[in-house]
Design a protein around this motif. Structure first.
Motif, PDB file in Angstrom:
ATOM      1  N   HIS A  24      -6.921   1.051   6.871  1.00 16.70           N
ATOM      2  CA  HIS A  24      -6.461   1.917   5.785  1.00 16.70           C
ATOM      3  C   HIS A  24      -7.491   3.000   5.454  1.00 16.70           C
ATOM      4  O   HIS A  24      -8.660   2.687   5.189  1.00 16.70           O
ATOM      5  CB  HIS A  24      -6.175   1.100   4.522  1.00 16.70           C
ATOM      6  N   LYS A  71      -2.023  -0.934  -5.374  1.00 21.43           N
ATOM      7  CA  LYS A  71      -1.300  -0.455  -4.185  1.00 21.43           C
ATOM      8  C   LYS A  71      -1.863   0.875  -3.664  1.00 21.43           C
ATOM      9  O   LYS A  71      -1.472   1.321  -2.588  1.00 21.43           O
ATOM     10  CB  LYS A  71       0.197  -0.278  -4.514  1.00 21.43           C
ATOM     11  N   ARG A 113       0.843  -1.193   0.000  1.00 20.93           N
ATOM     12  CA  ARG A 113       0.000   0.000   0.000  1.00 20.93           C
ATOM     13  C   ARG A 113       0.879   1.244   0.000  1.00 20.93           C
ATOM     14  O   ARG A 113       1.872   1.289   0.735  1.00 20.93           O
ATOM     15  CB  ARG A 113      -0.856   0.004   1.272  1.00 20.93           C
ATOM     16  N   PRO A 140      -4.686   3.441  -2.185  1.00 23.21           N
ATOM     17  CA  PRO A 140      -5.987   3.451  -1.516  1.00 23.21           C
ATOM     18  C   PRO A 140      -7.016   4.104  -2.444  1.00 23.21           C
ATOM     19  O   PRO A 140      -6.637   4.784  -3.396  1.00 23.21           O
ATOM     20  CB  PRO A 140      -5.755   4.349  -0.290  1.00 23.21           C
TER      21      PRO A 140
END
Ligand code: ADP
Ligand code: XUL
Length: 539
Positions: free
Chosen positions: A204, A240, A188, A242
């Motif tokens: 996240h 990767k 991420r 968000p």
């Protein structure tokens, strides 16, 4: 009682503002701030940046930001009744990126309240340092990304900005090229803003459209990732990143770590944004017309835009605004740090520096291009300070610097197409009224000081209140959200002097000639100086 917490993780410091917004009561109940270098010296940062042998490289430590967050929440729990906090939101320096590995999701979801936060994060990074906005090492990657999507003009049209070295996309591409294995191990990639929001919520967080516009990866009009730019940046990047979301999105509740360690309630955590979008709110610019000049580590000029008017020269940035509209922004890297370098070289205190400004006359110090560091506006990759038409009086160096910085801001923000009649000044240097007088005279505008110097943290706290009301299905209009907190101090008004404004209008041509000469060997600036003198004598 409903308290709203706004945090601002800037380049050099972490700040907090707490607002009490309960019925008709609207007041700031707490504000505090500390410098990373001073309270966390073990990380070895200087002005919040890790030392680097390459002047183009600027990185900081994501662990330091986390430890600072932990310290701040501990301090707040000591100083105020945090049980009353209803919602938390934040602001962070823009563009900086944090690279997390496959262990991160579990680690941040299971933080143990009996151990300090930072001890639990050591194993979650696929890259231990974070590139930040002062990094200018990615010119090659900027060119590659721009070429792949059809050129800089197309990139600016879609994302709001041409490729800029500090923007996250070029930074990610450089990481992928130089450290392919570490890139592959990255699960991420967060911005500083979404990383810190993730730590608060224990899950996240998304990236808001305001900070997402600082990546060269987001489709500005659609408010979602632009597939072509993502593909042009690095392989498998879309998995990767968000998601992007509007600025009033709820990330979740404050994680059990904060509740059990410090006694916080499960307050709402709102998606964080960049410091400039948050400052837009914290300076009260919720309508088009007024602009703000923020003089912090960097100097920025910004204002709300109803439409995304992207300038084809690609000089500034257009990004999402936390209100759902847009904002224009122009950034000057050599802001306060340049002022401090000049002040130190003159052996002056701020009081002496102000006196020097007061006692010297306009244009007497010539022009000083303060490119101590690579400059963003105009683009200067090989730093170097340039002085034209200096006088023997050392005090005029202070004047030359401030006049040149203000002329650069005035000239390079005209692309926003806003007729500037009023400026809200903010940031550390806005405390200096001699600087603000020169600002008023150069822009020919009324300048007001705002009561709060940390407009980014204030903006974040106001965003928390707005998102909280929206989540309860009682949306509040933006003018009502900011009411009572952002009005400039009426007695702080500084008005332009008509004679000096007329003089600076002509002097700007001399500045522009010096800048062009320094940038690309344009015509000798002496010619512009002669023309300036001739015009003055004809008046
Ligand atoms: P940031 O939020 O980017 O860390 P701030 O907005 O807190 O920065 O501004 C800090 C800067 O303000 C300092 O680096 C200092 O140079 C500047 N500053 C503080 N007081 C004065 C003053 N009286 N005149 C000019 N600059 C000042
Ligand atoms: C904005 C920028 C800076 C940082 C400073 O584009 O690079 O203003 O956000 O914190």
């Amino acid at each position: 009682m409903a308290l709203y917490l706004g945090l601002d993780s800037s380049t050099q410091s972490l700040s907090a503002v707490v607002l009490d917004i309960t019925g008709d009561r609207r007041r700031m109940v707490h504000a505090e701030s500390f410098q990373f270098d001073a309270v966390l010296p073990q990380y070895g940062t200087r002005h919040g940046v890790l030392p680097s042998p390459d002047p183009r490289v600027a990185q900081s430590s994501p662990l330091m930001w986390a430890e600072a967050l932990d310290m701040m929440l501990a301090r707040l729990a000591r100083d105020i009744d945090v049980r009353q906090i209803t919602a938390v939101c934040g602001s962070a320096q823009q563009h900086g990126s944090v690279y997390l590995n496959r262990q991160a999701t579990e680690a941040i979801g299971a933080l143990d309240a009996s151990r300090p936060l930072v001890d639990q994060l050591h194993g979650i990074f696929s890259r231990s340092e974070s590139p930040i906005w002062m990094d200018s090492s990615t010119s090659e990657e900027c060119a590659e990304i721009a070429a792949a999507v059809g050129g800089d003009t197309e990139l600016a049209r879609r994302t709001g900005s041409r490729a800029f070295e500090r923007f996250t996309g070029p930074q990610i591409r450089r990481f992928f090229k130089r450290s392919p294995h570490a890139y592959e191990a990255t699960d991420r990639i967060h911005l500083v803003s979404s990383y810190l929001a993730s730590l608060l919520a224990g899950r996240h967080a998304s990236i808001d459209t305001g900070d997402g516009s600082g990546m060269n990866l987001m489709d500005l009009a659609a408010g979602e990732w632009w597939g072509e730019a993502v593909a042009a940046t690095a392989p498998a990047l879309s998995s990767k990143l968000p998601p992007v979301s509007v600025s009033w999105t709820l990330v979740g509740a404050l994680a059990p770590y904060w509740q059990h360690r410090y006694g916080y309630p499960p307050a709402r955590v709102i998606v964080w944004s960049g410091d400039n979008p948050c400052s837009l709110i914290g300076t009260g610019l919720v309508r088009e017309g007024v602009i703000a000049v923020s003089m912090g580590t960097s100097d920025t000029v910004f204002g709300l835009m109803n439409e995304p008017r992207v300038h084809e020269s690609g000089i500034g940035h257009v990004s999402g605004s936390p209100t759902g509209a847009f904002m224009g922004l122009t950034v000057f890297q050599n802001g306060s740090l340049a002022r401090e370098r000049v002040r130190e070289s003159l052996g002056m205190s701020w009081a002496d520096f102000s006196r020097a400004l007061h006692e010297t006359v306009p244009t007497s110090g010539g022009i000083l291009l303060p490119w101590f560091e690579p400059e963003i506006t105009p683009r200067v990759s090989a730093p170097g300070v340039r002085r034209f038409f200096a006088s023997d009086d050392r005090r005029t160096t202070a004047r030359a610097l401030i006049e040149s910085q203000q002329m650069a801001m005035c000239l390079h923000s005209s692309w926003m197409g806003v007729q500037v009649h009023t400026i809200h000044a903010t940031g550390g240097a806005s405390a200096n009224r001699e600087i603000l007088q020169i600002m008023a005279d150069v822009f020919g505008a009324n300048v007001y000081q705002l009561e709060v110097t940390n407009s980014a943290a204030l903006g974040a706290a106001l965003r928390a209140a707005h998102a909280d009301a929206s989540a309860d299905a009682h949306p509040v209009s933006w003018p009502d959200v900011v009411r009572g907190f952002v009005e400039p101090v009426a007695s702080s008004l500084i008005t332009p002097d008509a004679g000096r404004h007329a003089l600076y209008d002509k002097w700007k041509a001399v500045y522009a000639a010096c800048e062009a000469h320094a940038l690309d060997g344009g015509a000798e600036p002496e010619l512009a100086l002669e023309r300036f003198r001739r015009e003055l004598s004809e008046r």
